[in-house]
Design an enzyme around this catalytic site. Structure first.
Site: not given
Ligand code: EPZ
Length: 418
Positions: A121, A397, A116, A305, A22-23
């Site tokens: 996020r 999803r 969420c 995850d 998916k990702n």
């Molecule tokens: C991706 O989400 C995945 N989704 C998530 O999978 C996964 O849990 C996550 O990466 C971490 O591995 C997809 O790829 C579509 P991040 P993403 O930006 O990119 C903070 C699932 O279950 N952050 O790597 O949204 C954030 O709050 C889903 O398949 C900021 O502060 O995650 C978090 O603490 C859930 N500012 C950390 O970084 C930003 O601009 C990592 O989040 C962006 C992120």
């Protein structure tokens, strides 16, 4: 809405094939915005999130067809740069169109993704990166608007490792004027997959998979034909836990061992029997697993995850386990539901202390997010008696036919409408 019913206590055995990730497919669908033509992908999972992203691309003017794992995205007539709230609120990954729309049209209007179940996020790093590439950004009425006659390459130092942040900036920078260097880039395999496909489309990206990615801007990208999506490493880990929980014996096929090292390491530490065999990974659950400590980290660390799924396993392990969430500190909605099934879990800040109990008992429980749903299905497989999981649209999803796959391995699992 559907609910899933599980009669627990049945050993899983046999073979299962992992679906496409998916990702990986979601950012690749966004990448099609950068081309003008017909893109096709194979091994695409039939997921609600893929259908949502297809809907979004159609709203932007693309022609999207999906059948038997083949996804067809024709972006010749893309004409719209607005991603509406009604759609973005159902899937945060919609934010991935921000970079490519700005690159293709010089503008975009994308609804700000809300919070969420797993945490706040924010997307401040996505916006910081687009700003450094020369986009004018303003936020009004819950929408982000970007403007840039042409994006210009720059150095993008991320404050935090962000998967979709890295992907969004890569998608924006490939058509920028000049060179871009992303510092503190995410190293996840899905980021590497995106860079590989963008390079096949004509981009010039180096360093994907490391924390420094360089991108030489080019004038144009060309559609990709017949790219096979990588297998889902989180689905792979989920089936490994399913085998461990039911003292089963499963051969997991179509997966990539090199992408699940951290999960394999923790399961081996817990006493699960894992071997690399021809065509897959064999996982045999034997006696009661040992309690181990887990801390989630960016790749190649233990994936957030897989945290919920491991909490289910630790809830019937032989001692005390401390699970610490460093990515999404509030990602513990599943703990309350597991407690309803007899688990002994105490939340302390961004950690969960799990005291293993001899067995879980079936109960009616409610899914709250994608991976929490998976942890409740796993709990139902191991529990005594019947478990009923409501709101399984969360599960649909991100898992393709998980209940059918588990049933083919011997689980007593079926769906009913709520
Ligand atoms: C991706 O989400 C995945 N989704 C998530 O999978 C996964 O849990 C996550 O990466 C971490 O591995 C997809 O790829 C579509 P991040 P993403 O930006 O990119 C903070 C699932 O279950 N952050 O790597 O949204 C954030 O709050 C889903 O398949 C900021 O502060 O995650 C978090 O603490 C859930 N500012 C950390 O970084 C930003 O601009 C990592 O989040 C962006 C992120």
């Amino acid at each position: 809405m559907d609910k899933i019913i599980i009669e627990g206590g049945y050993r899983l055995e046999g073979e299962v094939t992992i679906s496409g990730a998916k990702n990986a497919v979601l950012p690749l669908m966004a990448a099609c915005i950068l081309t003008e033509g017909k893109n096709t992908f194979t091994n695409v999972p039939d997921l609600a999130d893929v259908r949502t992203m297809s809907k979004l691309l159609r709203i932007l003017g693309a022609e999207v067809e999906f059948e038997d794992g083949v996804l067809y995205v024709d972006t010749s007539k893309l004409s719209n740069w607005i991603a509406p709230y009604e759609l973005v609120k159902t899937m945060r990954a919609s934010v991935l169109v921000l970079g490519p729309l700005t690159a293709r049209f010089g503008r975009s209007r994308v609804s700000l993704p809300g919070g969420c179940a797993i945490g706040e996020r924010p997307i401040d790093q996505h916006l910081k990166g687009l700003g450094l590439l020369g986009a004018k950004i303003h936020i009004e009425e819950g929408y982000i608007e970007t403007f840039a006659s042409r994006l210009r390459g720059n150095i993008i130092p991320f404050d935090i490792s962000t998967v979709t942040g890295t992907e969004n900036i890569m998608l924006a920078a490939v058509l920028a004027e000049g060179d871009t260097m992303i510092l503190n880039a995410a190293c996840e395999p899905e980021v590497v997959e995106l860079a590989n496909v963008l390079n096949k489309m004509g981009a010039r990206i180096k360093g994907a998979g490391t924390d420094i990615i360089t991108i030489k801007g080019v004038d144009r990208l060309y559609p990709i034909d017949g790219y096979q999506i990588m297998p889902d490493r989180i689905e792979t880990g989920t089936f490994m836990v399913a085998s461990a929980l039911t003292k089963g014996d499963i051969l997991i096929k179509g997966c990539r061992f090199e992408n699940v090292g951290a999960v394999v390491g923790k399961l081996l530490e817990a006493g699960v029997d894992i071997s690399l065999v021809d065509g897959g990974i064999r996982v045999k659950g034997s006696d009661r697993v040992k309690s181990i400590d887990i801390t989630t980290l960016p790749y190649p660390g233990f994936p957030t995850d897989m945290q919920a799924q491991m909490m289910t396993l630790m809830s019937i392990a032989d001692g005390l386990s401390v699970i610490t969430e460093t990515i999404f500190p509030q990602r513990f909605m599943h703990a309350g539901e597991l407690r309803r099934m007899g688990a002994e879990i105490k939340l302390v800040g961004s950690s969960a202390v799990v005291k293993g109990v001899p067995y879980l008992s079936g109960a009616p429980v409610m899914a709250s997010d994608l991976r929490a749903s998976a942890s409740l299905v796993l709990a139902g497989l191991a529990a005594r008696g019947k478990t009923q999981i409501s709101r399984v649209y969360h599960l649909d999803r991100g898992y393709e036919k998980l209940d059918k796959k588990l049933e083919s391995l011997g689980a007593r699992i079926w769906r009913e409408s709520e």
